[in-house]
Scaffold this motif. Structure first.
Motif, PDB file in Angstrom:
ATOM      1  N   ASN A 252       0.849  -1.182   0.000  1.00  0.00           N
ATOM      2  CA  ASN A 252       0.000   0.000   0.000  1.00  0.00           C
ATOM      3  C   ASN A 252       0.888   1.236   0.000  1.00  0.00           C
ATOM      4  OD1 ASN A 252      -2.375   1.476  -0.005  1.00  0.00           O
ATOM      5  ND2 ASN A 252      -3.250   0.449   1.762  1.00  0.00           N
ATOM      6  N   ILE A 253       0.290   2.381  -0.340  1.00  0.00           N
ATOM      7  CA  ILE A 253       1.045   3.610  -0.551  1.00  0.00           C
ATOM      8  C   ILE A 253       0.365   4.768   0.160  1.00  0.00           C
ATOM      9  CG2 ILE A 253       1.824   5.287  -2.280  1.00  0.00           C
ATOM     10  CD1 ILE A 253       1.988   3.046  -4.301  1.00  0.00           C
ATOM     11  N   ALA A 254       1.178   5.650   0.742  1.00  0.00           N
ATOM     12  CA  ALA A 254       0.692   6.932   1.251  1.00  0.00           C
ATOM     13  C   ALA A 254       1.557   8.029   0.644  1.00  0.00           C
ATOM     14  CB  ALA A 254       0.759   6.976   2.776  1.00  0.00           C
ATOM     15  N   PHE A 255       0.907   9.111   0.192  1.00  0.00           N
ATOM     16  CA  PHE A 255       1.634  10.233  -0.402  1.00  0.00           C
ATOM     17  C   PHE A 255       1.755  11.361   0.615  1.00  0.00           C
ATOM     18  CE2 PHE A 255      -0.395   8.124  -4.033  1.00  0.00           C
ATOM     19  CZ  PHE A 255       0.721   7.880  -4.821  1.00  0.00           C
ATOM     20  N   ASP A 256       2.953  11.936   0.704  1.00  0.00           N
ATOM     21  CA  ASP A 256       3.143  13.041   1.635  1.00  0.00           C
ATOM     22  C   ASP A 256       2.902  14.376   0.936  1.00  0.00           C
ATOM     23  OD1 ASP A 256       5.501  13.794   0.293  1.00  0.00           O
ATOM     24  OD2 ASP A 256       6.819  12.842   1.757  1.00  0.00           O
ATOM     25  N   VAL A 257       3.117  15.462   1.669  1.00  0.00           N
ATOM     26  CA  VAL A 257       2.778  16.789   1.174  1.00  0.00           C
ATOM     27  C   VAL A 257       3.625  17.192  -0.029  1.00  0.00           C
ATOM     28  CG1 VAL A 257       4.379  17.994   2.731  1.00  0.00           C
ATOM     29  CG2 VAL A 257       2.287  19.152   1.956  1.00  0.00           C
ATOM     30  N   TRP A 611      -1.372   4.887  -8.761  1.00  0.00           N
ATOM     31  CA  TRP A 611      -0.251   4.003  -8.436  1.00  0.00           C
ATOM     32  C   TRP A 611      -0.821   2.667  -7.966  1.00  0.00           C
ATOM     33  CZ3 TRP A 611       5.053   6.071  -7.112  1.00  0.00           C
ATOM     34  CH2 TRP A 611       5.230   7.372  -7.571  1.00  0.00           C
ATOM     35  N   ALA A 612      -0.479   1.603  -8.665  1.00  0.00           N
ATOM     36  CA  ALA A 612      -0.988   0.260  -8.371  1.00  0.00           C
ATOM     37  C   ALA A 612       0.166  -0.627  -7.914  1.00  0.00           C
ATOM     38  CB  ALA A 612      -1.648  -0.339  -9.613  1.00  0.00           C
ATOM     39  N   THR A 613      -0.004  -1.280  -6.762  1.00  0.00           N
ATOM     40  CA  THR A 613       1.077  -2.072  -6.172  1.00  0.00           C
ATOM     41  C   THR A 613       1.017  -3.532  -6.616  1.00  0.00           C
ATOM     42  OG1 THR A 613      -0.282  -2.428  -4.195  1.00  0.00           O
ATOM     43  CG2 THR A 613       1.306  -0.627  -4.125  1.00  0.00           C
ATOM     44  N   ASN A 614       2.095  -3.997  -7.225  1.00  0.00           N
ATOM     45  CA  ASN A 614       2.236  -5.394  -7.645  1.00  0.00           C
ATOM     46  C   ASN A 614       2.585  -6.252  -6.436  1.00  0.00           C
ATOM     47  OD1 ASN A 614       1.681  -5.173 -10.374  1.00  0.00           O
ATOM     48  ND2 ASN A 614       3.814  -4.918 -10.972  1.00  0.00           N
ATOM     49  N   ASN A 615       1.592  -6.638  -5.647  1.00  0.00           N
ATOM     50  CA  ASN A 615       1.879  -7.286  -4.374  1.00  0.00           C
ATOM     51  C   ASN A 615       2.252  -8.751  -4.494  1.00  0.00           C
ATOM     52  OD1 ASN A 615       0.397  -8.920  -1.861  1.00  0.00           O
ATOM     53  ND2 ASN A 615       1.618  -7.151  -1.240  1.00  0.00           N
ATOM     54  N   TRP A 616       1.671  -9.473  -5.437  1.00  0.00           N
ATOM     55  CA  TRP A 616       1.801 -10.933  -5.468  1.00  0.00           C
ATOM     56  C   TRP A 616       2.093 -11.376  -6.886  1.00  0.00           C
ATOM     57  CZ3 TRP A 616       1.451 -13.578  -0.879  1.00  0.00           C
ATOM     58  CH2 TRP A 616       1.333 -14.971  -0.920  1.00  0.00           C
ATOM     59  N   LYS A 617       2.959 -12.337  -7.049  1.00  0.00           N
ATOM     60  CA  LYS A 617       3.279 -12.835  -8.381  1.00  0.00           C
ATOM     61  C   LYS A 617       2.068 -13.500  -9.032  1.00  0.00           C
ATOM     62  CE  LYS A 617       8.285 -13.418  -7.944  1.00  0.00           C
ATOM     63  NZ  LYS A 617       8.516 -12.868  -6.612  1.00  0.00           N
ATOM     64  N   PRO A 618       2.024 -13.515 -10.357  1.00  0.00           N
ATOM     65  CA  PRO A 618       0.834 -14.008 -11.044  1.00  0.00           C
ATOM     66  C   PRO A 618       0.577 -15.505 -10.946  1.00  0.00           C
ATOM     67  CG  PRO A 618       2.130 -12.559 -12.463  1.00  0.00           C
ATOM     68  CD  PRO A 618       2.972 -12.874 -11.272  1.00  0.00           C
ATOM     69  N   SER A 619       1.622 -16.314 -10.877  1.00  0.00           N
ATOM     70  CA  SER A 619       1.439 -17.754 -10.992  1.00  0.00           C
ATOM     71  C   SER A 619       0.630 -18.340  -9.848  1.00  0.00           C
ATOM     72  CB  SER A 619       2.788 -18.465 -11.044  1.00  0.00           C
ATOM     73  OG  SER A 619       2.615 -19.865 -10.997  1.00  0.00           O
ATOM     74  N   ALA A 620      -0.276 -19.255 -10.193  1.00  0.00           N
ATOM     75  CA  ALA A 620      -1.081 -19.936  -9.178  1.00  0.00           C
ATOM     76  C   ALA A 620      -0.237 -20.829  -8.284  1.00  0.00           C
ATOM     77  CB  ALA A 620      -2.167 -20.776  -9.861  1.00  0.00           C
ATOM     78  N   ILE A 621       0.977 -21.165  -8.726  1.00  0.00           N
ATOM     79  CA  ILE A 621       1.861 -21.997  -7.903  1.00  0.00           C
ATOM     80  C   ILE A 621       2.085 -21.340  -6.544  1.00  0.00           C
ATOM     81  CG2 ILE A 621       4.221 -22.877  -7.707  1.00  0.00           C
ATOM     82  CD1 ILE A 621       4.207 -23.228 -10.741  1.00  0.00           C
ATOM     83  N   ASN A 622       2.115 -20.005  -6.537  1.00  0.00           N
ATOM     84  CA  ASN A 622       2.347 -19.298  -5.280  1.00  0.00           C
ATOM     85  C   ASN A 622       1.195 -19.461  -4.298  1.00  0.00           C
ATOM     86  OD1 ASN A 622       4.945 -17.956  -5.767  1.00  0.00           O
ATOM     87  ND2 ASN A 622       3.838 -17.000  -7.437  1.00  0.00           N
ATOM     88  N   ASP A 623       0.027 -19.849  -4.793  1.00  0.00           N
ATOM     89  CA  ASP A 623      -1.117 -20.041  -3.911  1.00  0.00           C
ATOM     90  C   ASP A 623      -1.109 -21.410  -3.244  1.00  0.00           C
ATOM     91  OD1 ASP A 623      -2.000 -17.552  -4.660  1.00  0.00           O
ATOM     92  OD2 ASP A 623      -3.356 -18.303  -6.198  1.00  0.00           O
ATOM     93  N   VAL A 636       5.809  -1.118  -8.858  1.00  0.00           N
ATOM     94  CA  VAL A 636       4.571  -0.344  -8.890  1.00  0.00           C
ATOM     95  C   VAL A 636       4.314   0.084 -10.323  1.00  0.00           C
ATOM     96  CG1 VAL A 636       3.461   1.789  -8.101  1.00  0.00           C
ATOM     97  CG2 VAL A 636       4.912   0.482  -6.529  1.00  0.00           C
ATOM     98  N   VAL A 637       3.051   0.010 -10.747  1.00  0.00           N
ATOM     99  CA  VAL A 637       2.648   0.479 -12.071  1.00  0.00           C
ATOM    100  C   VAL A 637       1.871   1.776 -11.898  1.00  0.00           C
ATOM    101  CG1 VAL A 637       1.228   0.016 -14.105  1.00  0.00           C
ATOM    102  CG2 VAL A 637       2.663  -1.798 -13.127  1.00  0.00           C
ATOM    103  N   ILE A 638       2.273   2.813 -12.638  1.00  0.00           N
ATOM    104  CA  ILE A 638       1.655   4.132 -12.532  1.00  0.00           C
ATOM    105  C   ILE A 638       0.876   4.420 -13.814  1.00  0.00           C
ATOM    106  CG2 ILE A 638       2.046   6.578 -12.076  1.00  0.00           C
ATOM    107  CD1 ILE A 638       4.837   5.744 -10.964  1.00  0.00           C
TER     108      ILE A 638
END
Length: 657
Positions: A252-257, A611-623, A636-638
């Motif tokens: 997650n992201i927080a933007f400062d002043v 701003w979108a956070t790439n938190n988890w890899k795509p492969s189902a193996i990780n599940d 992060v993808v903007i």
């Protein structure tokens, strides 16, 4: 045909400001499209932030090109179709009805940095950021720039009907057709899901720019990983500032002043173990590197289907150094917020080979200096997830591990109020305009509204969602409605301030939603964590909010503004690489072609970038793999200029600047 010089174009250089822009100088191009203009290092700017400049070149009513110049001094610039596209997207939310640019200095500086991320104003070509990993051919942005450049070039070069066809397909949200090239591309930037295939078909008329989108990348392509679904422009960033702590599961992201992005980072990349750092990125997505950071470069001079005067270094003071360690940072979770004193609060979940830990919250100064002790603040807390700050500077935390909501009054870890009832596993936290707090409970499929009462936290009501909803993210709009992401059922709910479910939204690209946020117009942004399949493409969904007048004409509350797929980031054919240059899953492992991964949050900055956070890899193996051996996603993808800019930091519902 290649780009051609435009002789006799009028070049106007403006200083952008909160009101009408200030015309600095005006000149004309010679027979080779060159011009010379004197631009001051700083004009009549009364703030400490450098003035922001932009150049507009006009040849006829149809031809209007633009380049962002950043802040002085300048040496050279090329104004062409590509700089026009970059400027149109980056400043999309700041164009006025006459297509001049207006805004306050910090948001405009952020936009200038994003324009330079797309196209280098000095060369008029795709930037080094776009031409290199993690962009290049790992995403379709470079090729998309080429296709849109070719569409504009056909118009500026006088190809029969090229302008007419472009204008017909690029109306504004109110239906008005553009009358020049700048208006057309601004309208596309603001309505990226409209007429996608028809606009793509215009790109075959000119070949001025390459690379450009191929048939495999077209809207009608059968290639699920490369198919174009919208004319969004996205930049991926994954440089944390240190090889010792690379991006691994940003949450997650927080933007400062100042517009810096503070990013929770879950894991040590390539392992299941808790990370002990969080990232701080400059407003352009590059890592903060110390006392002063810069966005852009320097420059001034020419016009080829274009014109010239470049981008400048926008400087900010008091920049922390990324990544940040200390203060108890360990397996940062979903919670991060900035308080009224500009301190950063980051929740620590802690897991992997660091167990057993009970979690804590870290407090940092605006410079990234730890204020909390080495273990973090632990009073009342166990495995913190969501964090929100109310207007009185009380820090509300979802203490997931002990089924409690904990408030640090006035930001003091010694002045604590704890609340618990039969609801379990609190996760998301949000503050309403009246100071009340909303919390989601993933374990009991409930959402509660809480408030302070007589020195304690009291429950206003609890709303029961269908069994198995597993709600996570929550955001509250200016009308007092709570928008809730229910991941397990791929549903977004709207709950009124009185506790009634007034909206239930499914489909429309909503796929395992996790994080949810609002922009300053009250429109809703949904981060899809989704379900992993070999050809799955993850996306961000934009829904019309409660103020439907801020949506395209005829779009109802809860209806998607984004396409049926959501806004995704297609591949251009190269496998995804980490910042180290290694493949996403490691050397010798199957490649990934999904630059946008499983998302846990989406947040709008002060220039309207999502701003979108790439938190988890795509492969189902990780599940299903034991211990989730390599789960953390990358970077992060903007998405540039797609949202209504919101004030930062936020102490309640999203506010306009």
């Amino acid at each position: 045909m290649p780009p051609v010089a435009i002789a006799g174009a009028t070049v106007s250089i403006y200083q952008a400001q909160t009101g009408a822009p200030l015309l600095i100088t005006q000149t004309s191009t010679d027979g080779n499209g060159n011009f010379t203009a004197k631009v001051p290092v700083s004009s009549s700017n009364t703030s400490s932030t450098p003035a922001l400049y932009y150049a507009v070149a006009s040849k006829s009513p149809n031809i209007l090109l633009m380049a962002s110049l950043g802040s002085g001094p300048l040496s050279s610039v090329r104004i062409n179709e590509l700089t026009t596209i970059a400027s149109a997207y980056a400043f999309a939310q700041f164009f006025q009805s006459d297509y001049s640019i207006a805004g306050s200095s910090t948001p405009l500086s952020i936009a200038a940095g994003m324009a330079e991320n797309l196209v280098a104003a000095q060369s008029g070509a795709a930037s080094a950021v776009i031409q290199a990993s993690p962009n290049a051919y790992q995403t379709n942005t470079w090729s998309e720039l080429g296709s849109l450049g070719n569409i504009l070039a056909a118009c500026t070069q006088g190809v029969t009907n090229a302008c007419t066809n472009l204008y017909a397909l690029s109306p504004a949200q109110n239906g008005a057709l553009p009358i020049n090239t700048l208006q057309a591309i601004v309208n596309i930037a603001l309505n990226p899901a409209a007429n996608v295939n028809s606009i793509f078909n215009l790109a075959s008329v000119s070949t001025s720019y390459s690379p450009a989108l191929t048939a495999a990348q077209s809207p009608s392509s059968t290639n699920p990983l490369q198919k174009l679904d919208a004319w969004t422009m996205a930049v991926k960033v994954n440089n944390s500032g240190s090889t010792n702590c690379p991006f691994g599961g940003p949450a997650n992201i927080a933007f400062d002043v100042n517009g810096y992005a503070w990013i929770n980072n879950n894991v040590i990349q390539g392992t299941p173990n808790s990370s002990n750092c969080l990232m701080v990125l400059l407003p352009n997505g590059q890592p903060a590197m110390g006392s002063v950071g810069s966005i852009g470069s320097t420059n001034t001079t020419n016009t080829t289907n274009s014109t010239n005067t470049t981008n400048i270094a926008n400087t900010f003071s008091t920049v922390p150094t990324s990544p940040i360690t200390g203060g108890g940072i360990l397996g940062s979770g979903f919670g991060i917020a900035i308080d009224a004193l500009n301190n950063i609060w980051s929740g620590n979940f802690g897991w992997g080979n660091n167990l057993p830990v009970s979690g804590s919250v870290t407090k940092l100064s605006s410079e990234g200096v730890p204020i909390s002790p080495a273990t973090g603040y632990t009073n009342g807390l166990s495995r913190v997830q969501g964090i929100a700050v109310d207007p009185s500077n009380n820090i509300w935390m979802a203490s997931y591990g002990n089924n409690s909501v904990v408030a640090y009054l006035k930001g003091s870890s010694a002045n604590v109020i704890t609340y618990s009832d039969g609801n379990v596993q609190p996760f998301g936290m949000a503050i309403a305009g009246d100071g009340s707090a909303w919390v989601t409970y993933t374990g009991s499929d409930t959402v509660s509204k809480l408030k302070f009462n007589g020195g304690n936290i009291a429950k206003v009501f609890t709303v029961n969602l269908p069994a198995g909803s597993n709600p996570k993210g929550v955001a509250v709009d200016s009308q007092g409605n709570a928008w809730v992401a229910a991941g397990k059922t791929s549903t977004v709910y709207t709950i009124s301030s009185s506790g009634a479910i007034v909206g239930t939204y499914t489909g429309q690209g909503i796929n395992g939603p996790w994080g949810i946020s609002l922009d300053a117009k009250g429109n809703v942004w949904v981060a899809n964590f989704g379900v992993a399949t070999p050809s799955a493409r993850y996306s961000v969904v934009q829904l019309c909010g409660a103020i439907t007048g801020n949506c395209p004409v005829g779009v109802a509350m809860g209806t998607a503004i984004s396409p049926s797929t959501g806004y995704s980031l297609p591949s251009a054919g190269s496998q995804v690489l980490l910042n180290s240059g290694s493949p996403l899953y490691g050397t010798g492992a199957p490649p990934s072609y999904l630059p946008l991964m499983r998302l846990t949050s989406v947040n709008a900055d002060m220039a309207g970038n999502i701003w979108a956070t790439n938190n988890w890899k795509p492969s189902a193996i990780n599940d299903i793999a034991p211990n989730d051996a390599n789960p953390g996603g990358d970077g992060v993808v903007i998405f540039i200029g797609v949202a209504a800019p919101r004030k930062a930091p936020s102490l309640g519902p999203a506010q306009s600047l």
